[in-house]
Write a protein that holds these residues in place. Structure first.
Motif, mmCIF file in Angstrom:
data_model
loop_
_atom_site.group_PDB
_atom_site.id
_atom_site.type_symbol
_atom_site.label_atom_id
_atom_site.label_comp_id
_atom_site.label_asym_id
_atom_site.label_seq_id
_atom_site.Cartn_x
_atom_site.Cartn_y
_atom_site.Cartn_z
ATOM 1 N N HIS B 31 2.782 -5.364 0.156
ATOM 2 C CA HIS B 31 3.312 -4.472 1.194
ATOM 3 C C HIS B 31 4.784 -4.244 0.925
ATOM 4 O O HIS B 31 5.505 -5.167 0.558
ATOM 5 C CB HIS B 31 3.122 -5.091 2.580
ATOM 6 N N CYS B 33 6.646 -1.474 2.894
ATOM 7 C CA CYS B 33 7.356 -0.833 3.991
ATOM 8 C C CYS B 33 7.205 -1.600 5.292
ATOM 9 O O CYS B 33 7.553 -1.129 6.361
ATOM 10 C CB CYS B 33 6.916 0.616 4.158
ATOM 11 N N CYS B 44 4.261 3.220 2.816
ATOM 12 C CA CYS B 44 4.100 3.013 1.373
ATOM 13 C C CYS B 44 2.632 3.096 0.954
ATOM 14 O O CYS B 44 2.332 3.444 -0.164
ATOM 15 C CB CYS B 44 4.729 1.699 0.936
ATOM 16 N N ARG B 45 1.717 2.777 1.850
ATOM 17 C CA ARG B 45 0.261 2.829 1.626
ATOM 18 C C ARG B 45 -0.204 1.825 0.565
ATOM 19 O O ARG B 45 -1.219 2.050 -0.095
ATOM 20 C CB ARG B 45 -0.220 4.244 1.247
ATOM 21 N N CYS B 47 -0.609 -1.537 1.331
ATOM 22 C CA CYS B 47 -1.313 -2.660 1.972
ATOM 23 C C CYS B 47 -2.758 -2.296 2.277
ATOM 24 O O CYS B 47 -3.284 -2.653 3.324
ATOM 25 C CB CYS B 47 -0.596 -3.066 3.248
ATOM 26 N N CYS B 59 -1.259 -2.733 7.724
ATOM 27 C CA CYS B 59 -0.104 -2.855 8.613
ATOM 28 C C CYS B 59 -0.199 -1.962 9.846
ATOM 29 O O CYS B 59 0.561 -2.125 10.788
ATOM 30 C CB CYS B 59 1.200 -2.572 7.859
HETATM 31 S S1 FES Z 1 3.072 -2.079 4.204
HETATM 32 FE FE1 FES Z 1 3.497 -0.028 3.622
HETATM 33 S S2 FES Z 1 1.786 1.021 4.413
HETATM 34 FE FE2 FES Z 1 1.433 -0.973 5.098
#
Ligand code: FES
Ligand code: FMN
Ligand code: SF4
Ligand code: SF4
Lengths: 636, 250
Positions: B31, B33, B44-45, B47, B59
């Motif tokens: 993860h 972001c 960030c996509r 996780c 998240c």
């Molecule tokens: S930590 Fe970045 S989208 Fe979930």
């Protein structure tokens, strides 16, 4: 103006207006939608009004909203004969009044003619209108959108009066569920089910929103509804608010729509004056008003959570939905959002009944509104067809009917142009090839074919449209319009744009195809909002149906459609060139030389591949070469 | 309540996210972001996990009792690798991205490199607004032209020089400079306050002090004017007085 104190007062007022309409009285309806105004309709309608008054002619002049056939504007229809005139000028007005209105004669010059030069007299006989079913647009050609009484004289607000009389919000929702009405803004979610969630959610106040952002380039059905019949949207919202228990409504409208905004504001004021908005509406204890919120016009602002951010005063960017917006939307309160066209469908469901509504469209929604697509859908038909404009048809109408009957077939078919594909659903829709021309267009069929309904854009493409270039064009549009928040959408589009730009220039590699597919599938699965989740559709659908075009660009540097300028060369065929000189005169860079009646030649060093010569040549003498042909024929 | 991660029952707390529960229980979900002190935004996509067979971000998913979560399915791995590949194309020289690539088996990056330094996770903007309360940074622009910086990328009147943004930045791309008496970040130079006892320079600017006072704090503002050593000594002294006075009373 007196405020109505009860639903029965409103209903009998509407009944009175309805029966007072004299259907035999001559009526001249002049379209004053944005399109026709642009081609000079204001002058035409002013002239009609003036002459009718000066000469004391027994006729009404009505300045209406959009009739849909904008490219033929200004449009005029004479009632009751329904005589249809197109491209009417101020100077035609007196002649129309003398000959047609008074003398019952047709003026051939103003008639619509199809490609075969056949003339049509009545509006409903014109091929563009013949296969349409105008429900939401039904009143557009008849009423003055700035007069609430015009709307009422067609039964407007009667549905609302009846809903209040019945006094049962839950049954209103049941009716909308039973009608099968699905959202016209993109995803096709059943409106009744959405209303139900917000009605059952706890929290006060509850909001409803009308999404009038209409961000798809080329789409203007929502604008035309608001311009042509704003009260139908307001009545739909009133019925919805009553059913849901909402006290405040927002219309989120893009700034680029000044005329729609003006007409909505007039309509809102009229509704307030009659007591249809405000406190204790129709003496029922129901309080509701509608506010207008103006959007900056970013494509992503049409996405429901981004739109709510924008109404709340922040930058319009999608936000995390910890709960559904039906439960926690605008300012954290239960919120129901529907598209303009969705709202405008609602009054008709009540006015004409569920049985009537479900008789139109596909599937059987008696068990669930997900099992079909009911009612009509308005499409914005553009591209390489003879007739372009706004088209309202029953759900399930085939693409063939829309393109070939209503649209009048492919433009320049005499010059050999043929149908290749139709792109539906706006920038993130997909391209559907000819083998599916006979499918009935509805929510589920389009999705099944890798495209979508979106807001109802239909772009027709011919054999000279390069499908790789189409994908590149939409990807570049979306790359600019992505909000930039999440990685797959922002970076996926950036990467796709790089790859597609390289392919159309002839620098692609075979591995690029797998790469595009990898990027696309991840964007679908991993993007934050629907923009990114659907942004790969243009690429996926063209890769699926037109993969050969990609391969030709890569392997032999051939643009199958002869469109990608870096892969083509123009030459003139000495056998068929008659030396008419038209190409030489039209070429913007003077790249063509030749004398009258002698064969013309293209100077490749000056040619910029604009294609004008190809378009103007009447003898099919201009050849467009691509790939190995270039070397064979030109030796370069 | 319980959730099921990779087939195992795992305890979870009501209201927390899948990512929070998994990390607490020792599972590794990449993860970039997410920060425990900030509201998740799902930018960030990376996780990605499978919840009930559907790929989604951990998240931004709240746990439900009995939720079935898979961390390493083929689908998850594939999309995670592609997202990582996109990030690596964006920021080619980042140790953390290298580390993640090695861990999750991302080979050669097939995409053209953008040679940027920021992965656009948005943590800096959020820490500045949500925790510091200065709100000096913004996400600007749209699409591929999205940038994180003070508005118009000019030194911001709201920046207090706390360097929290540089601290949370997962790729450490926010640069700042500290001298004995000044701190410079985002093009703005501010004076460092000095310890009122010993005169050592503090990691605190006058602007930041002002903001802390304005927002209210549980700490005694006077204590903030002290360096670590003096602050400790001061606390000790206070405690001693309290204890002594207690003793005298009894
Ligand atoms: S930590 Fe970045 S989208 Fe979930
Ligand atoms: C990027 C994006 C743009 C959208 N633009 C619009 C729009 O311009 N108008 C609209 O009504 N819905 C738009 N939508 C769909 C809305 O999010 C929402 O689904 C819709 O307004 C709900 O109304 P409906 O159920 O009546 O269709 C958009 C969605 C996305 C993801
Ligand atoms: S998918 Fe991501 S970047 Fe694209 S518009 Fe939605 S949130 Fe923004
Ligand atoms: S500067 Fe750092 S913290 Fe801010 S968005 Fe970029 S990568 Fe994230």
């Amino acid at each position: 103006m007196e405020k109505f104190k009860s639903p029965s007062e409103l209903e009998s007022f509407v009944n009175g207006l309805e029966s007072a309409v004299d259907h035999n009285k001559p009526k001249i309806s002049v379209c004053r939608g944005t399109g026709c105004i642009a081609s000079g309709a204001s002058k035409v309608s002013a002239k009609f009004t003036q002459v009718v008054k000066d000469k004391n002619i027994h006729a009404d002049v009505v300045e209406t909203g959009c009739h849909g056939f904008c490219e033929r504007g200004p449009l005029v229809v004479i009632h009751p004969s329904e005589t249809f005139y197109q491209k009417v000028k101020e100077t035609d007005v007196e002649e129309i009044l003398d000959k047609t209105l008074a003398g019952g004669q047709i003026i051939p010059r103003l008639q619509y003619r199809d490609e075969a030069k056949i003339a049509y007299e009545k509006e409903k006989e014109v091929p563009f209108y013949k296969d349409q079913m105008r429900v939401v647009f039904g009143m557009n050609g008849h009423i003055d959108p700035t007069r609430i009484e015009d709307y009422m004289s067609f039964g407007g607000y009667k549905a609302f009066a009846q809903v209040i009389t019945k006094g049962n919000p839950a049954s209103v929702i049941d009716t909308v569920v039973a009608s099968g009405l699905r959202g016209r803004g993109g995803a096709g979610f059943p409106a009744g089910l959405k209303w139900k969630s917000t009605a059952e959610a706890s929290g006060e106040p509850k909001y409803i929103i009308c999404n009038a952002d209409e961000g798809d380039p080329g789409a203007f059905m929502d604008r035309s509804i608001m311009e042509g019949n704003p009260h139908s949207v307001l009545e739909g919202m009133l019925i919805g608010a009553y059913a849901i228990g909402a006290s405040i409504g927002y219309i989120y409208i893009r700034n680029e729509y000044p005329l729609a905004l003006e007409r909505l504001e007039i309509a809102l004021n009229q509704a307030r004056e009659y007591g249809l908005l405000g406190e204790n509406i129709l003496g029922s204890g129901f309080n509701f008003d509608i506010l207008i919120s103006r959007g900056g016009g970013a494509f992503v602002c049409g996405e429901s959570t981004a739109l709510m951010e924008s109404i709340e005063g922040r930058v319009g960017r999608p936000r995390v939905k910890w709960k559904r917006t039906a439960i926690s939307g605008l300012w954290g309160k239960p919120t129901n959002i529907n598209n303009v066209e969705t709202w405008a469908n609602v009054p008709y469901i009540f006015l004409r009944g569920v049985d009537w509504y479900t008789s139109i469209g596909t599937g059987d929604v008696s068990k669930s509104p997900w099992n079909g697509s009911k009612g009509t859908k308005i499409f914005s038909l553009v591209g390489k067809v003879n007739n372009t404009g706004l088209v309202e048809v029953p759900m399930g109408t085939t693409l063939r009917t829309i393109v070939f009957d209503i649209g009048g077939g492919i433009k320049d078919s005499k010059k050999g142009r043929t149908f290749k594909a139709v792109q539906t659903g706006g920038p993130s829709g997909g391209c559907i090839p000819s083998e599916f021309l006979d499918i009935g267009v509805d929510f589920d069929e389009l999705t099944r074919l890798g495209s979508m309904m979106g807001s109802g854009g239909l772009i027709v493409m011919d054999d000279r449209t390069c499908m790789v270039e189409v994908a590149r064009y939409f990807v570049d549009f979306l790359k600019e319009e992505s909000c930039g928040k999440c990685t797959p959408c922002r970076e996926g589009l950036r990467a796709m744009s790089n790859i597609l730009n390289r392919i159309v220039r002839g620098h692609g590699r075979m591995e690029d195809l797998d790469l595009l597919e990898d990027l696309a599938t991840t964007m679908v699965v991993a993007s934050f909002c629907n923009l990114g989740q659907t942004a790969a559709n243009p690429v996926l659908s063209t890769l699926k149906y037109f993969r050969n075009e990609y391969i030709d660009h890569i392997q032999t540097k051939t643009c199958t459609a002869r469109q990608c300028t870096e892969l083509i060369k123009f030459t003139i065929n000495p056998e068929t060139c008659t030396g008419c000189t038209i190409c030489a005169r039209k070429c913007p860079t003077s790249a063509i030389s030749g004398e009258t009646k002698k064969v013309h030649v293209v100077d490749q060093s000056k040619c910029v591949q604009c294609g004008v010569c190809f378009d103007v040549c009447n003898f099919n003498a201009v050849n467009v070469l691509s790939g190995p042909e270039i070397k064979d024929k030109l030796g370069v | 309540m319980n959730i099921i991660i990779n087939g195992k029952d795992v305890a979870a707390r009501k209201g927390e996210t899948v990512l929070e529960a998994a990390l607490r229980e020792g599972y590794d979900i990449p993860h970039l972001c997410y920060h425990p002190a900030l509201k998740p935004e799902g930018n960030c996509r990376l996780c990605l996990v499978e919840v009930g067979g559907k790929v989604t971000t951990a998240c931004t998913t709240t746990v439900r009792d009995g939720m079935v979560i898979e961390l390493d399915t083929e689908e998850v791995n594939k999309h995670r690798r592609t997202v990582l590949e996109m990030l690596k194309a964006l920021v080619p020289k980042s140790p953390i991205l290298e580390e993640l690539s090695a861990k999750f088996g991302l080979g050669k990056v097939r995409l053209a490199s953008s040679d940027e330094v920021c992965i656009k996770c948005g943590l800096c903007v959020r820490v500045c607004a949500e925790l510091v309360g200065a709100d000096a940074l913004a996400q600007e622009g749209r699409g591929t032209e999205t940038f994180f910086n003070p508005p118009f990328n000019e030194p911001s009147p709201d920046c207090v020089g706390c360097t929290a943004c540089a601290f949370v930045c997962p790729v450490q791309c926010i640069k700042y400079e500290k001298t004995d008496d000044k701190i410079t970040i985002w093009g703005k130079t501010m004076d460092r306050l000095r310890c009122t006892k010993c005169g050592a320079s503090l990691d605190l600017t006058a602007e930041h002090m002002e903001l802390i006072k304005k927002r209210g704090t549980n700490l005694h503002p006077e204590n903030l004017n002290l360096c670590d050593t003096c602050s400790r000594a001061e606390t000790l002294r206070t405690m001693k007085t309290v204890v002594e006075s207690q003793l005298t009373l009894s």
